[in-house]
Design a protein around this motif. Sequence first.
Motif, PDB file in Angstrom:
ATOM      1  N   LEU A 136      -1.093  -3.436   3.989  1.00  0.00           N
ATOM      2  CA  LEU A 136       0.380  -3.344   3.830  1.00  0.00           C
ATOM      3  C   LEU A 136       0.778  -2.195   3.370  1.00  0.00           C
ATOM      4  O   LEU A 136       0.257  -1.436   2.593  1.00  0.00           O
ATOM      5  CB  LEU A 136       0.927  -4.761   3.061  1.00  0.00           C
ATOM      6  CG  LEU A 136       0.593  -6.173   3.779  1.00  0.00           C
ATOM      7  CD1 LEU A 136       0.877  -7.228   2.578  1.00  0.00           C
ATOM      8  CD2 LEU A 136       1.441  -6.446   4.793  1.00  0.00           C
ATOM      9  N   PRO A 137       1.992  -1.896   3.980  1.00  0.00           N
ATOM     10  CA  PRO A 137       2.527  -0.620   3.724  1.00  0.00           C
ATOM     11  C   PRO A 137       3.501  -0.678   2.443  1.00  0.00           C
ATOM     12  O   PRO A 137       4.588   0.131   2.148  1.00  0.00           O
ATOM     13  CB  PRO A 137       3.489  -0.028   4.941  1.00  0.00           C
ATOM     14  CG  PRO A 137       3.831  -1.464   5.135  1.00  0.00           C
ATOM     15  CD  PRO A 137       2.721  -2.473   5.142  1.00  0.00           C
ATOM     16  N   SER A 138       3.076  -1.289   1.408  1.00  0.00           N
ATOM     17  CA  SER A 138       3.577  -1.481  -0.023  1.00  0.00           C
ATOM     18  C   SER A 138       2.734  -1.723  -1.091  1.00  0.00           C
ATOM     19  O   SER A 138       1.462  -2.021  -0.674  1.00  0.00           O
ATOM     20  CB  SER A 138       4.529  -2.810   0.295  1.00  0.00           C
ATOM     21  OG  SER A 138       3.754  -3.744   0.917  1.00  0.00           O
ATOM     22  N   PRO A 139       3.108  -1.440  -2.121  1.00  0.00           N
ATOM     23  CA  PRO A 139       2.159  -1.613  -3.346  1.00  0.00           C
ATOM     24  C   PRO A 139       1.947  -3.068  -3.617  1.00  0.00           C
ATOM     25  O   PRO A 139       2.829  -3.936  -3.665  1.00  0.00           O
ATOM     26  CB  PRO A 139       2.947  -0.872  -4.603  1.00  0.00           C
ATOM     27  CG  PRO A 139       4.330  -0.928  -3.965  1.00  0.00           C
ATOM     28  CD  PRO A 139       4.294  -0.983  -2.722  1.00  0.00           C
ATOM     29  N   GLY A 183      -4.757   1.412 -11.760  1.00  0.00           N
ATOM     30  CA  GLY A 183      -4.603   0.521 -10.618  1.00  0.00           C
ATOM     31  C   GLY A 183      -2.870   0.370 -10.423  1.00  0.00           C
ATOM     32  O   GLY A 183      -2.641  -0.621  -9.697  1.00  0.00           O
ATOM     33  N   PHE A 184      -2.155   1.122 -10.774  1.00  0.00           N
ATOM     34  CA  PHE A 184      -0.599   0.663 -11.191  1.00  0.00           C
ATOM     35  C   PHE A 184       0.100   1.225  -9.937  1.00  0.00           C
ATOM     36  O   PHE A 184       1.353   0.955  -9.715  1.00  0.00           O
ATOM     37  CB  PHE A 184       0.270   1.304 -12.481  1.00  0.00           C
ATOM     38  CG  PHE A 184       0.200   2.601 -12.569  1.00  0.00           C
ATOM     39  CD1 PHE A 184       0.982   3.525 -11.855  1.00  0.00           C
ATOM     40  CD2 PHE A 184      -0.594   3.075 -13.329  1.00  0.00           C
ATOM     41  CE1 PHE A 184       0.875   4.838 -12.254  1.00  0.00           C
ATOM     42  CE2 PHE A 184      -0.865   4.628 -13.899  1.00  0.00           C
ATOM     43  CZ  PHE A 184       0.280   5.368 -13.249  1.00  0.00           C
ATOM     44  N   ALA A 185      -0.519   1.708  -8.752  1.00  0.00           N
ATOM     45  CA  ALA A 185       0.135   2.076  -7.655  1.00  0.00           C
ATOM     46  C   ALA A 185      -1.112   1.828  -6.238  1.00  0.00           C
ATOM     47  O   ALA A 185      -1.156   2.613  -5.731  1.00  0.00           O
ATOM     48  CB  ALA A 185       0.457   3.491  -7.619  1.00  0.00           C
ATOM     49  N   ALA A 186      -1.471   0.544  -6.533  1.00  0.00           N
ATOM     50  CA  ALA A 186      -2.461   0.389  -5.454  1.00  0.00           C
ATOM     51  C   ALA A 186      -1.868  -0.539  -4.173  1.00  0.00           C
ATOM     52  O   ALA A 186      -0.939  -1.053  -4.382  1.00  0.00           O
ATOM     53  CB  ALA A 186      -3.713  -0.530  -6.226  1.00  0.00           C
ATOM     54  N   ARG A 187      -2.654  -0.358  -3.218  1.00  0.00           N
ATOM     55  CA  ARG A 187      -2.096  -1.054  -1.969  1.00  0.00           C
ATOM     56  C   ARG A 187      -2.035  -2.753  -2.064  1.00  0.00           C
ATOM     57  O   ARG A 187      -3.035  -3.188  -2.577  1.00  0.00           O
ATOM     58  CB  ARG A 187      -2.714  -0.665  -0.644  1.00  0.00           C
ATOM     59  CG  ARG A 187      -2.367  -0.888   0.776  1.00  0.00           C
ATOM     60  CD  ARG A 187      -2.788  -0.411   1.810  1.00  0.00           C
ATOM     61  NE  ARG A 187      -2.893   1.058   1.738  1.00  0.00           N
ATOM     62  CZ  ARG A 187      -1.819   1.649   2.175  1.00  0.00           C
ATOM     63  NH1 ARG A 187      -0.697   1.284   2.463  1.00  0.00           N
ATOM     64  NH2 ARG A 187      -1.665   3.138   2.112  1.00  0.00           N
ATOM     65  N   ASP A 188      -1.039  -3.140  -1.514  1.00  0.00           N
ATOM     66  CA  ASP A 188      -1.155  -4.808  -1.190  1.00  0.00           C
ATOM     67  C   ASP A 188      -1.715  -5.124   0.095  1.00  0.00           C
ATOM     68  O   ASP A 188      -1.977  -4.088   0.822  1.00  0.00           O
ATOM     69  CB  ASP A 188       0.248  -5.184  -1.372  1.00  0.00           C
ATOM     70  CG  ASP A 188       0.318  -6.677  -1.437  1.00  0.00           C
ATOM     71  OD1 ASP A 188      -0.523  -7.242  -1.880  1.00  0.00           O
ATOM     72  OD2 ASP A 188       1.492  -7.122  -1.429  1.00  0.00           O
ATOM     73  N   PHE A 189      -2.388  -6.122   0.340  1.00  0.00           N
ATOM     74  CA  PHE A 189      -2.896  -6.570   1.462  1.00  0.00           C
ATOM     75  C   PHE A 189      -2.522  -8.182   1.849  1.00  0.00           C
ATOM     76  O   PHE A 189      -2.374  -8.911   1.015  1.00  0.00           O
ATOM     77  CB  PHE A 189      -4.412  -6.552   1.122  1.00  0.00           C
ATOM     78  CG  PHE A 189      -5.113  -5.391   1.184  1.00  0.00           C
ATOM     79  CD1 PHE A 189      -5.658  -4.816   2.294  1.00  0.00           C
ATOM     80  CD2 PHE A 189      -4.915  -4.476  -0.032  1.00  0.00           C
ATOM     81  CE1 PHE A 189      -6.278  -3.592   2.398  1.00  0.00           C
ATOM     82  CE2 PHE A 189      -5.656  -3.430   0.084  1.00  0.00           C
ATOM     83  CZ  PHE A 189      -6.173  -2.799   0.979  1.00  0.00           C
ATOM     84  N   HIS A 190      -2.378  -8.429   3.133  1.00  0.00           N
ATOM     85  CA  HIS A 190      -2.393  -9.743   3.276  1.00  0.00           C
ATOM     86  C   HIS A 190      -3.835 -10.376   3.462  1.00  0.00           C
ATOM     87  O   HIS A 190      -4.703  -9.884   3.678  1.00  0.00           O
ATOM     88  CB  HIS A 190      -1.830 -10.210   4.864  1.00  0.00           C
ATOM     89  CG  HIS A 190      -0.566 -10.015   4.994  1.00  0.00           C
ATOM     90  ND1 HIS A 190       0.325  -9.621   5.915  1.00  0.00           N
ATOM     91  CD2 HIS A 190       0.441 -10.605   4.039  1.00  0.00           C
ATOM     92  CE1 HIS A 190       1.586  -9.764   5.585  1.00  0.00           C
ATOM     93  NE2 HIS A 190       1.893 -10.416   4.760  1.00  0.00           N
TER      94      HIS A 190
END
Length: 434
Positions: free
Chosen positions: A339-342, A322-329
């Motif tokens: 979110l458009p960021s890891p 999981g070292f390039a998984a999506r971030d979420f609010h």
Amino acid sequence: MPPRGDERAMITRRTILGATPAAMAALPAHAQDNGALISQSLALLDRQADLRTGGAGDLAVADQVRANLRAAGFRTSSQRVDAPAFDARRAALVWAGGEVAVEPQPIVRTTGAGGVRGALRLWRDASDTAMMADAIALVMLPMGRHSQLLGEPIRSILAQVAGAAPRGIVLVTNGPTGETIMLNAPIDGAGLPAIPIAVLGPKPGAGALSVARAGGEATLIIDGDVRRVRSPNIWGAIERDAPYLVVSTPRTAWTRAVAERGPGLAAFNALAAWAPQALPAHSLMFVSTTAHEYDNAGSHMFFERHAPPPDRVALWLHLGAGFAARDFHEVGRFALAPLPSPDPQRFLLGSDTLVAILRQAFAGQIGLEAAYPASAGAAGELGEVLARGYAPAFGLFAAHRYHHVEQDRVDKTDPDWIQAAIDALKVTLARALG
């Protein structure tokens, strides 16, 4: 977001200072091939029903790994690993007027078609333990990104509850998504109570929680066939009169695991295509291990029988989860907005001698830019690499919000973040081995 296009290439060229001339020449040409390899890796995972050891998804990915290694010039070998599996006919928690599907917890103990019945009692803390006797224990785990049955605090909670002799246990895996989180367990069942155990998320389990609070009864049914499966550890080697670079990554998981396994698989494939020409002064060994969900059982077998000894290894890189998984609010209870960021909750850790190189190579990559020294302590498979005397060594790992959850699909990662990590990995390897 990570830099794109020409901007990313400029960063790569700036940070390559100190690499060998051969590696510097090889990096730009081979970087052009990564897009296809990343897409291939993510698409393959997203097509699978799951990646469980010995299942169709696991074996399909194993075939891809083997083919990619051979195409890059590696001589491939394999090692058979035997593991447990369970084919469920029915797995459910049933009460008057309702039921919910549960996930049987390996190592699975079946109940038969009739199940086990008792009062459904809610366990929230140690004060509830005595009430679990002869009941179906509905155990509220603390909020967390859970992944391992016998990791703390689950190990201690399970021991407390099992000590009261309930008829069955359902662990409510409170995590960021509210969905059911599947938990890794030892392949031989060591340390597990002789009680049927299942896991259930609080979102699908809302009805069961209401029944428990009302003092109702329920039946836990875990009916099906326990069997054994086979799955291979696969590795490729290029032998030279020089110490090895070893690159390892686990292959199996409970679900499609696109963000959990995809970045590691894609980076593994990309580095295997790049390293033979970029690192001509080293022997190479790339290993894809099975049975990860059984507490790294495949890795243990590889270490014991086929891994080169530490004095024959110049550097070990472990590509974890999981070292390039999506971030979420987190916008509400179990409500997530992408979110458009890891996800910054990702870690880069290496031998103390590598920390400066890692911090330079991964500068600007949120979460990974703060490389930690191995002397601070490492867990998981990277921890085992270091504990067995391999040094220098480094690795990346994370447990993202959809870790071990069915909804871990291709939208939970992004090829650009994987490419950014691959670029930094190439820089690190070229500098560390140059």
